[in-house]
Design a protein around this motif. Structure first.
Motif, PDB file in Angstrom:
ATOM      1  N   LYS A  96      75.729  22.375  61.397  1.00 18.79           N
ATOM      2  CA  LYS A  96      76.440  23.602  61.043  1.00 18.79           C
ATOM      3  C   LYS A  96      77.870  23.478  61.549  1.00 18.79           C
ATOM      4  O   LYS A  96      78.111  23.149  62.710  1.00 18.79           O
ATOM      5  N   TYR A  97      78.815  23.750  60.653  1.00 22.46           N
ATOM      6  CA  TYR A  97      80.229  23.677  60.975  1.00 22.46           C
ATOM      7  C   TYR A  97      80.867  25.016  60.659  1.00 22.46           C
ATOM      8  O   TYR A  97      80.758  25.513  59.539  1.00 22.46           O
ATOM      9  N   ASN A  98      81.505  25.618  61.654  1.00 20.93           N
ATOM     10  CA  ASN A  98      82.187  26.896  61.481  1.00 20.93           C
ATOM     11  C   ASN A  98      83.676  26.634  61.273  1.00 20.93           C
ATOM     12  O   ASN A  98      84.329  26.050  62.138  1.00 20.93           O
ATOM     13  N   ILE A  99      84.195  27.051  60.130  1.00 22.40           N
ATOM     14  CA  ILE A  99      85.601  26.890  59.795  1.00 22.40           C
ATOM     15  C   ILE A  99      86.281  28.209  60.137  1.00 22.40           C
ATOM     16  O   ILE A  99      85.939  29.243  59.573  1.00 22.40           O
ATOM     17  N   LEU A 100      87.209  28.155  61.044  1.00 19.99           N
ATOM     18  CA  LEU A 100      87.841  29.362  61.564  1.00 19.99           C
ATOM     19  C   LEU A 100      86.731  30.321  62.029  1.00 19.99           C
ATOM     20  O   LEU A 100      85.765  29.884  62.620  1.00 19.99           O
ATOM     21  N   GLN A 101      86.861  31.602  61.779  1.00 15.63           N
ATOM     22  CA  GLN A 101      85.800  32.530  62.168  1.00 15.63           C
ATOM     23  C   GLN A 101      85.206  33.228  60.963  1.00 15.63           C
ATOM     24  O   GLN A 101      84.392  34.118  61.099  1.00 15.63           O
ATOM     25  N   SER A 102      85.597  32.781  59.780  1.00 14.43           N
ATOM     26  CA  SER A 102      85.139  33.501  58.593  1.00 14.43           C
ATOM     27  C   SER A 102      84.266  32.680  57.659  1.00 14.43           C
ATOM     28  O   SER A 102      83.700  33.222  56.724  1.00 14.43           O
ATOM     29  N   THR A 103      84.139  31.385  57.886  1.00 16.71           N
ATOM     30  CA  THR A 103      83.396  30.524  56.973  1.00 16.71           C
ATOM     31  C   THR A 103      82.529  29.553  57.750  1.00 16.71           C
ATOM     32  O   THR A 103      82.953  29.020  58.780  1.00 16.71           O
ATOM     33  N   SER A 104      81.314  29.321  57.235  1.00 17.31           N
ATOM     34  CA  SER A 104      80.453  28.317  57.861  1.00 17.31           C
ATOM     35  C   SER A 104      79.726  27.531  56.777  1.00 17.31           C
ATOM     36  O   SER A 104      79.431  28.042  55.699  1.00 17.31           O
ATOM     37  N   ILE A 105      79.458  26.277  57.095  1.00 20.70           N
ATOM     38  CA  ILE A 105      78.694  25.391  56.215  1.00 20.70           C
ATOM     39  C   ILE A 105      77.508  24.884  57.021  1.00 20.70           C
ATOM     40  O   ILE A 105      77.670  24.393  58.144  1.00 20.70           O
ATOM     41  N   LEU A 106      76.307  25.028  56.436  1.00 23.62           N
ATOM     42  CA  LEU A 106      75.078  24.577  57.073  1.00 23.62           C
ATOM     43  C   LEU A 106      74.386  23.605  56.135  1.00 23.62           C
ATOM     44  O   LEU A 106      74.134  23.932  54.972  1.00 23.62           O
TER      45      LEU A 106
END
Length: 185
Positions: A96-106
């Motif tokens: 899981k990668y959180n991009i900034l505080q508004s987007t995440s990719i799992l």
């Protein structure tokens, strides 16, 4: 119809450091279904089950989480209800990668190798009992993967895009996509 699931679960957690955690989940129990229907093609079962699932998780701040795990499962149906024997070995990964505080990719990937003996019943994986034992998968090599993208829109809305793929045993690849919009209250 009488259904029962009796199991015990032991969970362990060892923090090796601030960013590395070892987990273990061990289960043992019995899963039963007895119906009043006495058809020859009965769906009754009395499964003895065991599983052990250790994994290691690496976390980098709140930006990245990577998990690698293994799961060993064994199930056996009482001889009187078919005598099926199931054994599986699974390797699973998750990132899981959180991009900034508004987007995440799992992203997730699981490989499961299943050995299945259908016991005294004809060699079938389509019976209700086989479906319960195999958990919807097929004997042989099974692959499951998914990607989930989540983005916050403004303060109360969240959009999600999900893709799932699977290749069960000798079956065809199945792809599924979903999109959702959620209101956060």
């Amino acid at each position: 119809e009488s259904r029962a699931l009796k199991e015990w679960t032991l969970r362990t957690r060892i923090n090796m450091s601030r960013s590395i955690v070892l987990n273990g989940t061990f289960k043992q129990g019995v899963n039963q279904l007895f119906s009043s229907n006495t058809n020859i093609d009965s769906s009754d079962y009395n499964l003895k089950q065991f599983s052990a699932a250790p994994d290691v998780t690496y976390t980098h701040k709140s930006i990245l989480r990577i998990l690698i795990g293994y799961k060993l499962s064994r199930k056996s149906n009482t001889e009187a209800y078919g005598g099926q024997i199931y054994s599986s070995n699974s390797i699973n990964t998750e990132a899981k990668y959180n991009i900034l505080q508004s987007t995440s990719i799992l992203g997730r990937f699981t490989y499961t190798s299943i050995s299945y003996n259908s016991g005294k019943t004809p060699a079938s994986t389509s019976s209700p009992v086989s479906y319960v034992i195999l958990e919807g998968l097929s004997p042989g090599k099974n692959y499951l993967w998914s990607i989930d993208l989540t983005k916050k829109l403004g303060g109360n809305l969240e959009i999600g895009l999900q893709y799932e793929g699977r290749k069960p045993g000798d079956g065809q690849i199945v792809n599924t996509g979903r999109a959702s919009l959620r209101a956060i209250l």
